[in-house]
Design a protein around this motif. Structure first.
Motif, PDB file in Angstrom:
ATOM      1  N   ILE A 154       3.225   0.672 -28.564  1.00 36.98           N
ATOM      2  CA  ILE A 154       1.801   0.926 -28.802  1.00 36.98           C
ATOM      3  C   ILE A 154       1.424   0.725 -30.269  1.00 36.98           C
ATOM      4  O   ILE A 154       0.428   1.264 -30.738  1.00 36.98           O
ATOM      5  N   THR A 155       2.208  -0.079 -30.973  1.00 37.34           N
ATOM      6  CA  THR A 155       2.006  -0.243 -32.415  1.00 37.34           C
ATOM      7  C   THR A 155       0.802  -1.116 -32.773  1.00 37.34           C
ATOM      8  O   THR A 155       0.345  -1.077 -33.910  1.00 37.34           O
ATOM      9  N   LYS A 156       0.281  -1.887 -31.825  1.00 37.40           N
ATOM     10  CA  LYS A 156      -0.874  -2.756 -32.132  1.00 37.40           C
ATOM     11  C   LYS A 156      -2.142  -1.959 -32.369  1.00 37.40           C
ATOM     12  O   LYS A 156      -2.946  -2.302 -33.217  1.00 37.40           O
ATOM     13  N   ARG A 157      -2.347  -0.899 -31.611  1.00 36.02           N
ATOM     14  CA  ARG A 157      -3.584  -0.115 -31.704  1.00 36.02           C
ATOM     15  C   ARG A 157      -3.431   1.208 -32.452  1.00 36.02           C
ATOM     16  O   ARG A 157      -4.425   1.772 -32.887  1.00 36.02           O
ATOM     17  N   TYR A 158      -2.214   1.729 -32.541  1.00 35.21           N
ATOM     18  CA  TYR A 158      -2.026   3.088 -33.032  1.00 35.21           C
ATOM     19  C   TYR A 158      -1.106   3.133 -34.248  1.00 35.21           C
ATOM     20  O   TYR A 158      -0.036   2.532 -34.243  1.00 35.21           O
ATOM     21  N   GLN A 159      -1.521   3.889 -35.247  1.00 33.18           N
ATOM     22  CA  GLN A 159      -0.672   4.228 -36.380  1.00 33.18           C
ATOM     23  C   GLN A 159       0.007   5.555 -36.050  1.00 33.18           C
ATOM     24  O   GLN A 159      -0.495   6.345 -35.247  1.00 33.18           O
ATOM     25  N   LYS A 160       1.137   5.826 -36.682  1.00 36.11           N
ATOM     26  CA  LYS A 160       1.878   7.055 -36.389  1.00 36.11           C
ATOM     27  C   LYS A 160       1.001   8.299 -36.559  1.00 36.11           C
ATOM     28  O   LYS A 160       1.017   9.188 -35.717  1.00 36.11           O
ATOM     29  N   GLU A 183       0.834  -1.190   0.000  1.00 34.72           N
ATOM     30  CA  GLU A 183       0.000   0.000   0.000  1.00 34.72           C
ATOM     31  C   GLU A 183       0.873   1.246   0.000  1.00 34.72           C
ATOM     32  O   GLU A 183       1.849   1.344   0.729  1.00 34.72           O
ATOM     33  N   LEU A 184       0.521   2.216  -0.855  1.00 38.31           N
ATOM     34  CA  LEU A 184       1.248   3.480  -0.923  1.00 38.31           C
ATOM     35  C   LEU A 184       0.640   4.492   0.039  1.00 38.31           C
ATOM     36  O   LEU A 184      -0.555   4.470   0.294  1.00 38.31           O
ATOM     37  N   THR A 185       1.468   5.387   0.505  1.00 40.79           N
ATOM     38  CA  THR A 185       0.960   6.509   1.295  1.00 40.79           C
ATOM     39  C   THR A 185       0.645   7.649   0.327  1.00 40.79           C
ATOM     40  O   THR A 185       1.091   7.656  -0.828  1.00 40.79           O
ATOM     41  N   TRP A 186      -0.103   8.644   0.798  1.00 33.66           N
ATOM     42  CA  TRP A 186      -0.380   9.811  -0.021  1.00 33.66           C
ATOM     43  C   TRP A 186       0.932  10.497  -0.397  1.00 33.66           C
ATOM     44  O   TRP A 186       1.111  10.966  -1.517  1.00 33.66           O
ATOM     45  N   SER A 187       1.868  10.517   0.520  1.00 28.87           N
ATOM     46  CA  SER A 187       3.171  11.125   0.269  1.00 28.87           C
ATOM     47  C   SER A 187       3.891  10.405  -0.876  1.00 28.87           C
ATOM     48  O   SER A 187       4.531  11.045  -1.714  1.00 28.87           O
ATOM     49  N   ASP A 188       3.796   9.068  -0.919  1.00 26.29           N
ATOM     50  CA  ASP A 188       4.385   8.287  -2.016  1.00 26.29           C
ATOM     51  C   ASP A 188       3.766   8.688  -3.353  1.00 26.29           C
ATOM     52  O   ASP A 188       4.461   8.911  -4.342  1.00 26.29           O
ATOM     53  N   PHE A 189       2.446   8.787  -3.388  1.00 25.36           N
ATOM     54  CA  PHE A 189       1.734   9.121  -4.616  1.00 25.36           C
ATOM     55  C   PHE A 189       2.129  10.509  -5.123  1.00 25.36           C
ATOM     56  O   PHE A 189       2.307  10.716  -6.328  1.00 25.36           O
ATOM     57  N   GLU A 190       2.289  11.447  -4.215  1.00 26.33           N
ATOM     58  CA  GLU A 190       2.629  12.819  -4.600  1.00 26.33           C
ATOM     59  C   GLU A 190       4.002  12.919  -5.259  1.00 26.33           C
ATOM     60  O   GLU A 190       4.273  13.881  -5.972  1.00 26.33           O
ATOM     61  N   LYS A 191       4.855  11.921  -5.046  1.00 27.91           N
ATOM     62  CA  LYS A 191       6.190  11.917  -5.641  1.00 27.91           C
ATOM     63  C   LYS A 191       6.166  11.564  -7.128  1.00 27.91           C
ATOM     64  O   LYS A 191       7.109  11.856  -7.847  1.00 27.91           O
ATOM     65  N   VAL A 192       5.090  10.917  -7.586  1.00 27.96           N
ATOM     66  CA  VAL A 192       4.992  10.488  -8.980  1.00 27.96           C
ATOM     67  C   VAL A 192       4.573  11.692  -9.830  1.00 27.96           C
ATOM     68  O   VAL A 192       3.495  12.236  -9.653  1.00 27.96           O
ATOM     69  N   GLY A 193       5.425  12.093 -10.736  1.00 27.65           N
ATOM     70  CA  GLY A 193       5.182  13.262 -11.575  1.00 27.65           C
ATOM     71  C   GLY A 193       4.432  12.901 -12.845  1.00 27.65           C
ATOM     72  O   GLY A 193       5.029  12.841 -13.921  1.00 27.65           O
ATOM     73  N   MET A 194       3.127  12.683 -12.743  1.00 27.40           N
ATOM     74  CA  MET A 194       2.314  12.400 -13.918  1.00 27.40           C
ATOM     75  C   MET A 194       1.862  13.727 -14.513  1.00 27.40           C
ATOM     76  O   MET A 194       1.286  14.558 -13.802  1.00 27.40           O
ATOM     77  N   ARG A 195       2.096  13.909 -15.811  1.00 24.02           N
ATOM     78  CA  ARG A 195       1.784  15.164 -16.475  1.00 24.02           C
ATOM     79  C   ARG A 195       1.126  14.914 -17.829  1.00 24.02           C
ATOM     80  O   ARG A 195       1.306  13.863 -18.431  1.00 24.02           O
ATOM     81  N   VAL A 196       0.401  15.934 -18.306  1.00 21.71           N
ATOM     82  CA  VAL A 196      -0.203  15.902 -19.636  1.00 21.71           C
ATOM     83  C   VAL A 196       0.812  16.448 -20.633  1.00 21.71           C
ATOM     84  O   VAL A 196       1.471  17.460 -20.374  1.00 21.71           O
ATOM     85  N   GLY A 197       0.941  15.756 -21.754  1.00 23.05           N
ATOM     86  CA  GLY A 197       1.812  16.225 -22.831  1.00 23.05           C
ATOM     87  C   GLY A 197       1.173  15.961 -24.179  1.00 23.05           C
ATOM     88  O   GLY A 197       0.257  15.143 -24.293  1.00 23.05           O
ATOM     89  N   THR A 198       1.650  16.658 -25.197  1.00 28.06           N
ATOM     90  CA  THR A 198       1.165  16.483 -26.557  1.00 28.06           C
ATOM     91  C   THR A 198       2.271  15.873 -27.408  1.00 28.06           C
ATOM     92  O   THR A 198       3.405  16.390 -27.426  1.00 28.06           O
ATOM     93  N   ILE A 199       1.952  14.799 -28.108  1.00 30.28           N
ATOM     94  CA  ILE A 199       2.916  14.142 -28.986  1.00 30.28           C
ATOM     95  C   ILE A 199       3.129  15.038 -30.209  1.00 30.28           C
ATOM     96  O   ILE A 199       2.178  15.353 -30.928  1.00 30.28           O
ATOM     97  N   ILE A 200       4.376  15.453 -30.427  1.00 28.67           N
ATOM     98  CA  ILE A 200       4.673  16.355 -31.542  1.00 28.67           C
ATOM     99  C   ILE A 200       5.488  15.673 -32.650  1.00 28.67           C
ATOM    100  O   ILE A 200       5.645  16.241 -33.729  1.00 28.67           O
ATOM    101  N   GLU A 201       5.989  14.477 -32.373  1.00 28.42           N
ATOM    102  CA  GLU A 201       6.734  13.732 -33.393  1.00 28.42           C
ATOM    103  C   GLU A 201       6.642  12.251 -33.086  1.00 28.42           C
ATOM    104  O   GLU A 201       6.728  11.852 -31.920  1.00 28.42           O
ATOM    105  N   VAL A 202       6.484  11.439 -34.133  1.00 29.37           N
ATOM    106  CA  VAL A 202       6.403   9.984 -33.988  1.00 29.37           C
ATOM    107  C   VAL A 202       7.311   9.357 -35.044  1.00 29.37           C
ATOM    108  O   VAL A 202       7.194   9.668 -36.229  1.00 29.37           O
ATOM    109  N   ASN A 203       8.191   8.469 -34.604  1.00 30.37           N
ATOM    110  CA  ASN A 203       9.085   7.768 -35.528  1.00 30.37           C
ATOM    111  C   ASN A 203       9.053   6.272 -35.256  1.00 30.37           C
ATOM    112  O   ASN A 203       8.846   5.849 -34.114  1.00 30.37           O
ATOM    113  N   ASP A 204       9.286   5.494 -36.300  1.00 28.06           N
ATOM    114  CA  ASP A 204       9.442   4.056 -36.123  1.00 28.06           C
ATOM    115  C   ASP A 204      10.685   3.805 -35.284  1.00 28.06           C
ATOM    116  O   ASP A 204      11.610   4.635 -35.247  1.00 28.06           O
TER     117      ASP A 204
END
Length: 111
Positions: free
Chosen positions: A51-57, A2-23
């Motif tokens: 993620i190549t099974k579901r997504y094309q570039k 089990e994680l503590t709230w303090s543990d969870f706050e350490k995880v830096g989850m952020r929103v980003g936009t994919i601007i380039e995709v290469n094989d």
């Protein structure tokens, strides 16, 4: 474990936009190399994603995703992955990306 709230706050989850995709033909498992914009504070990071099974570039370009941006960098062959793109993992590595329902500012924290 089990994680503590303090543990969870350490995880830096952020929103980003994919601007380039290469094989990524050198990868052991099929993958793409992604360049992701996380806004002015974090900047642009790269990631390798199996993620190549579901997504094309062309489906990935300009898509907003969620990623962990504060893991140590990971060398994958000749490529340096700087963040971890998050997705729901189904059978046989069939990954569905996590993303916001609406377009939001790049870099917003998930919490």
């Amino acid at each position: 474990m089990e994680l503590t709230w303090s543990d969870f706050e350490k995880v830096g989850m952020r929103v980003g936009t994919i601007i380039e995709v290469n094989d990524f033909p050198e990868a052991r498992k099929p993958a793409y190399q992604l360049t992701i914009d996380f806004g002015n504070t974090i900047g642009i990071l790269k990631s390798s994603a199996q993620i190549t099974k579901r997504y094309q570039k062309e489906d990935l370009l300009n898509r907003q995703i969620i990623a962990v941006v504060n893991f140590p960098k990971k060398q994958i062959g000749k490529f340096m992955s700087e963040c971890l793109v998050l997705g729901a993992m189904g059978a046989e590595n069939d990954i569905v990306l996590l993303q916001p329902d609406f377009k939001v500012e790049n870099g917003l924290r998930i919490g």
